[in-house]
Design a protein around this motif. Structure first.
Motif, PDB file in Angstrom:
ATOM      1  N   THR A 111       0.885  -1.077   0.004  1.00  0.00           N
ATOM      2  CA  THR A 111       0.035   0.183  -0.039  1.00  0.00           C
ATOM      3  C   THR A 111       0.940   1.109  -0.066  1.00  0.00           C
ATOM      4  O   THR A 111       2.005   1.196   0.149  1.00  0.00           O
ATOM      5  CB  THR A 111      -0.869  -0.108   1.254  1.00  0.00           C
ATOM      6  N   SER A 112       0.346   2.340  -0.065  1.00  0.00           N
ATOM      7  CA  SER A 112       1.102   3.665  -0.339  1.00  0.00           C
ATOM      8  C   SER A 112       0.738   4.440   0.866  1.00  0.00           C
ATOM      9  O   SER A 112      -0.164   4.194   1.712  1.00  0.00           O
ATOM     10  CB  SER A 112       0.570   4.491  -1.496  1.00  0.00           C
TER      11      SER A 112
ATOM     12  N   TRP B  75       0.244   7.458   1.057  1.00  0.00           N
ATOM     13  CA  TRP B  75      -1.166   8.290   0.884  1.00  0.00           C
ATOM     14  C   TRP B  75      -2.373   7.592   0.838  1.00  0.00           C
ATOM     15  O   TRP B  75      -3.171   8.058   1.628  1.00  0.00           O
ATOM     16  CB  TRP B  75      -1.009   8.697  -0.762  1.00  0.00           C
ATOM     17  N   GLU B  76      -2.158   6.366   0.987  1.00  0.00           N
ATOM     18  CA  GLU B  76      -3.642   5.624   1.113  1.00  0.00           C
ATOM     19  C   GLU B  76      -3.766   5.638   2.780  1.00  0.00           C
ATOM     20  O   GLU B  76      -4.944   5.707   3.529  1.00  0.00           O
ATOM     21  CB  GLU B  76      -3.580   4.421   0.605  1.00  0.00           C
TER      22      GLU B  76
ATOM     23  N   GLN C 173      -6.826   7.544   5.147  1.00  0.00           N
ATOM     24  CA  GLN C 173      -7.490   6.876   6.286  1.00  0.00           C
ATOM     25  C   GLN C 173      -7.342   7.739   7.433  1.00  0.00           C
ATOM     26  O   GLN C 173      -8.321   7.430   8.453  1.00  0.00           O
ATOM     27  CB  GLN C 173      -7.237   5.394   6.535  1.00  0.00           C
TER      28      GLN C 173
ATOM     29  N   LYS D 155      -4.637  15.111  -1.709  1.00  0.00           N
ATOM     30  CA  LYS D 155      -4.550  14.863  -2.968  1.00  0.00           C
ATOM     31  C   LYS D 155      -3.526  16.021  -3.645  1.00  0.00           C
ATOM     32  O   LYS D 155      -2.638  15.644  -4.540  1.00  0.00           O
ATOM     33  CB  LYS D 155      -5.634  14.658  -4.035  1.00  0.00           C
TER      34      LYS D 155
END
Length: 78
Positions: free
Chosen positions: A20-21, A23-24, A28, A60
């Motif tokens: 996963t990144s 940023w993910e 969250q 983003k």
């Protein structure tokens, strides 16, 4: 503003394991309140910090800026 300390090495190893990144993970963590994320080395020294914005749209935008700056640094080193 809430402060969150993260051990950088373990954090990035976990991201790799979970595929996963960051940023993910940051997405969250968004709950309408800005947070200061402090990345520490194994000796508790500050490596860098990041102010997590209070909404996904700002996150983003940060991601785009980061990607651009990262690409420029990579290009300079090659």
């Amino acid at each position: 503003m809430k402060t969150i300390e993260i051990k950088a090495q373990q954090f990035f190893e976990l991201l790799k394991i979970r595929d996963t990144s960051m940023w993910e993970i940051f997405a969250q963590m968004i709950d309408g309140e800005e947070k200061e994320i402090i990345f520490l080395d194994n000796e508790e020294k500050v490596l860098f910090n990041y102010t997590l914005p209070d909404d996904l749209e700002k996150l983003k935008a940060d991601q785009k800026v980061f990607a651009k700056e990262y690409a420029e640094k990579i290009a300079q080193n090659n």
